[in-house]
Enzyme design. Structure first.
Site, PDB file in Angstrom:
ATOM      1  N   LEU A  89       0.884  -1.246   0.013  1.00 26.86           N
ATOM      2  CA  LEU A  89      -0.063  -0.125  -0.238  1.00 26.86           C
ATOM      3  C   LEU A  89       0.897   1.388  -0.029  1.00 26.86           C
ATOM      4  O   LEU A  89       0.462   2.410  -0.628  1.00 26.86           O
ATOM      5  CB  LEU A  89      -1.003   0.024   1.254  1.00 26.86           C
ATOM      6  CG  LEU A  89      -1.940  -1.036   1.237  1.00 26.86           C
ATOM      7  CD1 LEU A  89      -2.830  -1.204   2.535  1.00 26.86           C
ATOM      8  CD2 LEU A  89      -2.794  -1.236   0.123  1.00 26.86           C
ATOM      9  N   GLY A  90       1.837   1.156   0.574  1.00 28.23           N
ATOM     10  CA  GLY A  90       2.918   2.473   0.721  1.00 28.23           C
ATOM     11  C   GLY A  90       4.295   1.787   1.015  1.00 28.23           C
ATOM     12  O   GLY A  90       4.497   0.793   1.413  1.00 28.23           O
ATOM     13  N   ALA A 143      10.438   0.789   5.814  1.00 18.91           N
ATOM     14  CA  ALA A 143       9.271   0.129   6.181  1.00 18.91           C
ATOM     15  C   ALA A 143       8.397   0.083   4.869  1.00 18.91           C
ATOM     16  O   ALA A 143       8.516   0.847   4.130  1.00 18.91           O
ATOM     17  CB  ALA A 143       8.542   0.620   7.362  1.00 18.91           C
ATOM     18  N   LYS A 182       2.236  -2.449   8.855  1.00 21.41           N
ATOM     19  CA  LYS A 182       3.455  -2.014   8.683  1.00 21.41           C
ATOM     20  C   LYS A 182       4.640  -2.882   8.821  1.00 21.41           C
ATOM     21  O   LYS A 182       4.757  -3.370   9.967  1.00 21.41           O
ATOM     22  CB  LYS A 182       3.538  -0.554   9.626  1.00 21.41           C
ATOM     23  CG  LYS A 182       5.009   0.459   9.278  1.00 21.41           C
ATOM     24  CD  LYS A 182       4.838   1.346  10.154  1.00 21.41           C
ATOM     25  CE  LYS A 182       5.902   2.499   9.718  1.00 21.41           C
ATOM     26  NZ  LYS A 182       5.885   3.752  10.530  1.00 21.41           N
ATOM     27  N   ASP A 203       5.607  14.544  12.975  1.00 24.22           N
ATOM     28  CA  ASP A 203       5.877  14.372  11.347  1.00 24.22           C
ATOM     29  C   ASP A 203       4.453  14.520  10.740  1.00 24.22           C
ATOM     30  O   ASP A 203       3.982  13.646  10.068  1.00 24.22           O
ATOM     31  CB  ASP A 203       6.406  12.855  11.223  1.00 24.22           C
ATOM     32  CG  ASP A 203       6.798  12.682   9.715  1.00 24.22           C
ATOM     33  OD1 ASP A 203       7.020  13.729   9.098  1.00 24.22           O
ATOM     34  OD2 ASP A 203       7.006  11.730   9.226  1.00 24.22           O
TER      35      ASP A 203
END
Length: 428
Positions: free
Chosen positions: A67-68, A73, A90, A185
């Site tokens: 997904l990303g 990671a 993750k 962040d």
């Protein structure tokens, strides 16, 4: 690849489960067995497990498509084999993380911090797993995708839509600050959308709360994305929670304009910092209201002493225009589930059908301890809520009989007598 035997799947198919299209099918009135047992062990759930494309299994999770991706990671779609529900996983590569001493030192901090907080606009951490090569954080899946994609498609958001998202983001950050957590962040990429188009804040890899977890001083490390970082952070000065307020301002500008407030070509950290302290913000679109501009300018105040804290930002007039008499700064979300708010139907199913000890489930959920137990409770409860929501919206809402059942469920859902609740679930 089909799930292997021994996955923890319930073996008995239900009398009622899913329609041909995978949609929930109503169990007949008076059907035996609990609603949740029928729902979890449905043939449709088995089909989802069989059809889920994955490369491996870790614990109770099938790990699927990417997904990303970040520096250390990857986030992958996962499927929880007990409930048949999708999750986000993750996956942190421990070997790659070893190349960065800061990441290695703080590898487990993200999971620790996320277990400290619970909020509807913060992605829920469900489980933590670890192997020799990888560290896994299992979280609720946000099917609405990334807010950045929405902004990219629309070029910029309308003011009323941006107001909703900024309000939710500020509520989430206020919750974090009350818990002693600074995110550090906050950027558009870390804002996901759930199925109801609500913000879910993710990625606590750079978050800190030294006073609680005993880490080194969190208010001196230079971290995060420069475009979203407060000037005091870029200047390597001591900083506090107000760096998150600045980042919220950058996010708000990005939502309303489709661009960033401070840009330099060619990129230079020094030049970027100078633009920030000189307040040389990029132009505002002509259609922006004065109230929105005033809030932006206050959030993007370079002097942290003059910048509002998160509670002051929450009380801003523009933020509360659509909420007369119910200002968000009057809302305090409980950081933990209260005993009386636990789903008795889910508890009963986990103890009687899945073999969990009642006190273990209660202690795990109330303490928000990431584990397979918490994952099962959260995913079953979400599945139950989704079913009831679908029932309210369906054509059976016009049926007096089913409408009366729905009333009884709502009436008794919070009752401490779990068997009474289960009775009403059985006759749904």
């Amino acid at each position: 690849m089909p799930a292997a035997a021994g996955d923890g799947l319930l073996s008995e198919p239900p009398a009622a489960g899913f329609g041909d299209g995978g949609e929930p099918r109503k169990p007949p009135l008076g059907s035996e067995g609990s609603f949740l047992a029928a729902w979890v062990s449905a043939a449709g759930a088995r089909e989802r497990l069989r059809d889920f494309q994955h490369t491996k299994r870790v614990g109770n999770y099938l790990i699927g498509r990417k997904l990303g991706e970040g520096s250390f990671a990857k986030v992958r779609e996962g499927l929880h084999v007990v409930t048949g529900e999708k999750v986000a996983v993750k996956v942190i590569d421990k070997k790659r993380a070893k190349k960065d001493t800061y990441v290695t030192k703080n590898l487990r901090r993200e999971g620790q911090i996320q277990q400290m907080v619970r909020h509807p606009n913060i992605a829920q951490l469900l489980d933590i797993l670890e192997t020799e090569n990888s560290y896994y954080l299992v979280m609720e899946l946000c099917p609405g995708g990334n807010l950045m994609h929405k902004i990219y498609e629309k070029k910029r958001l309308e003011e009323h839509e941006a107001r909703k998202y900024i309000r939710q983001l500020i509520l989430a950050v206020e919750h974090l600050h009350r818990a002693g957590v600074v995110h550090r962040d906050l950027k558009i990429e870390n804002l996901l959308l759930d199925e109801d188009n609500n913000i879910k804040l993710i990625d606590f890899g750079l978050s800190n709360c030294a006073g609680i977890l005993g880490y080194s001083d969190p208010f001196s490390t230079q971290c995060g994305s420069p475009a979203y970082a407060a000037p005091e952070l870029l200047a390597r000065k001591k900083y506090g929670p107000k760096i998150d307020v600045w980042s919220i301002g950058v996010n708000m500008y990005a939502m309303l304009t489709g661009t960033l407030p401070f840009t330099v070509e060619p990129f230079s950290l020094r030049a970027l910092y100078q633009k920030m302290v000189d307040k040389e913000m990029n132009p505002f679109p002509a259609q922006l209201s004065t109230a929105a501009i005033n809030l932006l300018q206050s959030l993007l105040e370079p002097d942290p002493a003059k910048r509002p804290n998160i509670q002051q930002a929450l009380a801003n007039r523009w933020l509360n225009e659509n909420y007369p008499g119910k200002a968000p700064h009057n809302v305090t979300y409980p950081n933990r589930i209260h005993l009386e708010d636990l789903s008795q139907s889910v508890l009963l199913h986990m103890t009687e059908k899945l073999g969990y000890k009642n006190s273990d489930v209660i202690n795990t959920v109330l303490s928000n301890r990431a584990s397979n137990t918490l994952a099962i409770y959260f995913l079953l409860n979400k599945k139950l809520e989704r079913y009831l929501t679908g029932l309210r919206k369906s054509d059976v809402h016009d049926n007096v009989c089913y409408r009366n059942q729905l009333y009884q469920i709502e009436k008794y859902k919070g009752n401490q007598d779990a068997y009474e609740v289960e009775l009403f679930m059985m006759i749904l």
